[in-house]
Design a protein around this motif. Sequence first.
Motif: not given
Length: 721
Positions: A426-453
């Motif tokens: 995810i690029d421009e992650s400083s723009m991501v608010d709490l609610v959007l981050m909630q939905h994003l984290l819910r949708a990421i598979p538990a086995y996946a990797r997450l990189i916030l830039v």
Amino acid sequence: MDTLIPISDDSSLDSIEGVVERIVYENAESGFVVGRLRVGERPELVPFVGHAMALTPGATVRLSGHWVENPKYGSEFRADKYDVLAPTSLDAVEKYIGSGLIKGIGARYAKRLVEAFGLDTLRVIEEDPGRLQRVPGIGRNRAKQIVDAWHAQQGARAVMLFLQEYGIAGAQAVRIQKQYGDTAATVLRENPYRLADEIAGIGFKRADVIAARLGMAPTAPQRLEAGLVYALEQAVGKGHVFMPKSELLEQASGLLSAERELLANALVALVAKQAVVRERDAIYLHPMYRAETDCDRFLKRLIRTPAKSVRIDAEKAIAWIERTEAIELSEGQRDAIRTAATMKAMVVTGGPGTGKTTLIRGLKTIFEKKELRVAMAAPTGRAAKRMEAAADAPARTIHRLLEFSPKEGHFTRDENNPLAADVVIIDESSMVDLVLMQHLLRAIPAYARLILVGDVDQLPSVGAGTVLMDIISSGVIPAIWLKTVFRQAAQSGIVSNAHRINSGQYPEFNTTDFFFVERKDPAKAAETVVELVAERMPNKFGLDPMRDIQVLAPMHRGAGGVARLNEALQAALNPAGEPILHKPFRKGDKVIQLRNNYELEVYNGDVGVITVVDAEAAELEVRFDDRTVIYPLIETDDLVPAYAMTVHKSQGSEYPAVVLVLLAQHYLLLQRNMLYTAITRGKKLVIIVGDPKAVGMAIRNTQVATRHSRLVDRLRNSAEA
């Protein structure tokens, strides 16, 4: 000429009476109609538009509103209110009841009824329906059908008239009638504040006016409870996730002119009803509480679940990227690759020119080489397109990545239907608010990797929370800070001055890409901005005023604020644009969407140009970067002119040229991160117009308003659990 009759409750409205000859267009959802009215002996029909429930040919109406000049259709009457009057001729009665208004009566039965009862027909249906069966072809079942349909139509009209009596008309009245039906009057009398929660376009203040007109006491429990919820909503709008109880009571007391003790009792009632959540001294709206606890829970799940088994030799990967890309990575970039090779999640942050984009491209290449599926996204369309171009791979907005379904009313990607990805960047992650981050984290598979830039030195997200900084502060995942500014980027006056400002130094202006035009007087500054955008910058740099130049200012109000700048720029750049009644924009204007509208698939911060105005269909067509959207007029409340916008609204976007207005009158919002964010929006050219003292004030002010959030504490606790 028509006789214009003043309406007693609003002398500014005109009024006209006549018989509806035909309905040209009707939107069943919004209640918007376009019709033709026969007025007295006037030979030509009068075009009219407005919101009316079940208005049909043959209806005798009194319309209250304004005459306007439609460039395409000539003079027409825009109705804000309407009354249906009893038909005064046999022809009008027959046309009225035979128009399809009443189920069971077509043209044939309408003629028979009028022949039988004349001008008394409507009274017979209403008061003496037994007589209907005397008409040939109308038996008991058809008579009942006619009476039931008539009462339903009359009920709808009675509701509309009741609403108009209390100052609710147009699309809002239609929405209320559709929501509550015949019970609307009862609902409003019992608790008019339900409107703020349940009807789009009606907030607390509007509901409060309606409540006062209905005679509700200022200390009524419904008012106090609604006021507390409104105060919480206002706090969320300012970025807070919750409010401390004492602060909430103080805010609501000033808002409602009510005693704190009464409000404390109302708050107890709200908690008991589970309308809000109380956690120790923190008071949350339910959606914000769920968002914060979900972010904690799903990030913890992600960290603790092993990744797909794949071995990445970081040192070989670094050498391979440097060789294939013909570049030399900074030590920070190398650390990021080493971390990404072994960790489930990480944050990468840094200023302009430090190689965040190069790193994203490199990481994507490494992961794909290991046959891992990589999904890339950013909060805005412009940021996603920039990410896609830099990485030479598909990137989407987070909203599109999560696949919102208008039909179902929610994102279809969640923990039960996760993203088909092994790595999410995810690029421009400083723009991501709490609610959007909630939905994003819910949708990421538990086995996946997450990189916030992202760049944590920019302004925080427009929405609630400071998620990226909270995640870094919690220490639950590693954070890599890129600090080396690459030589090519350092040659840019924009990049070098961004770093100067961020370190507390005054910028060094030049004559190539980073200018300062001194104008201390706000009105003079606004005049200069218009001259720059409309003439000097296009002539000197070949820039398109609409497409290439974005004017920014810290705040809305004042002669140097966004509102006045938009008026002046609109007049200069789009003077002949077709006006749209009751709207601040015209055909040809550049506009910005202020809130997410999932049904239309337009999101907060999307910028486009109005290309078509269809007055007959009550629709606008707006062309955005990647698509064209048709807006019903009733859905345009969240569109405003975008020749100028606040610095906050510009986040995530990049423009060939930026003109920033910076004045002493902006002192409340003159902060270092605001100035830093503003100038980093410019890609090739930045011009600051204003007061040198304002620049200094912004650089010296490193105070960042604290946002109430418990995400850091939650994440630390979950890490220790």
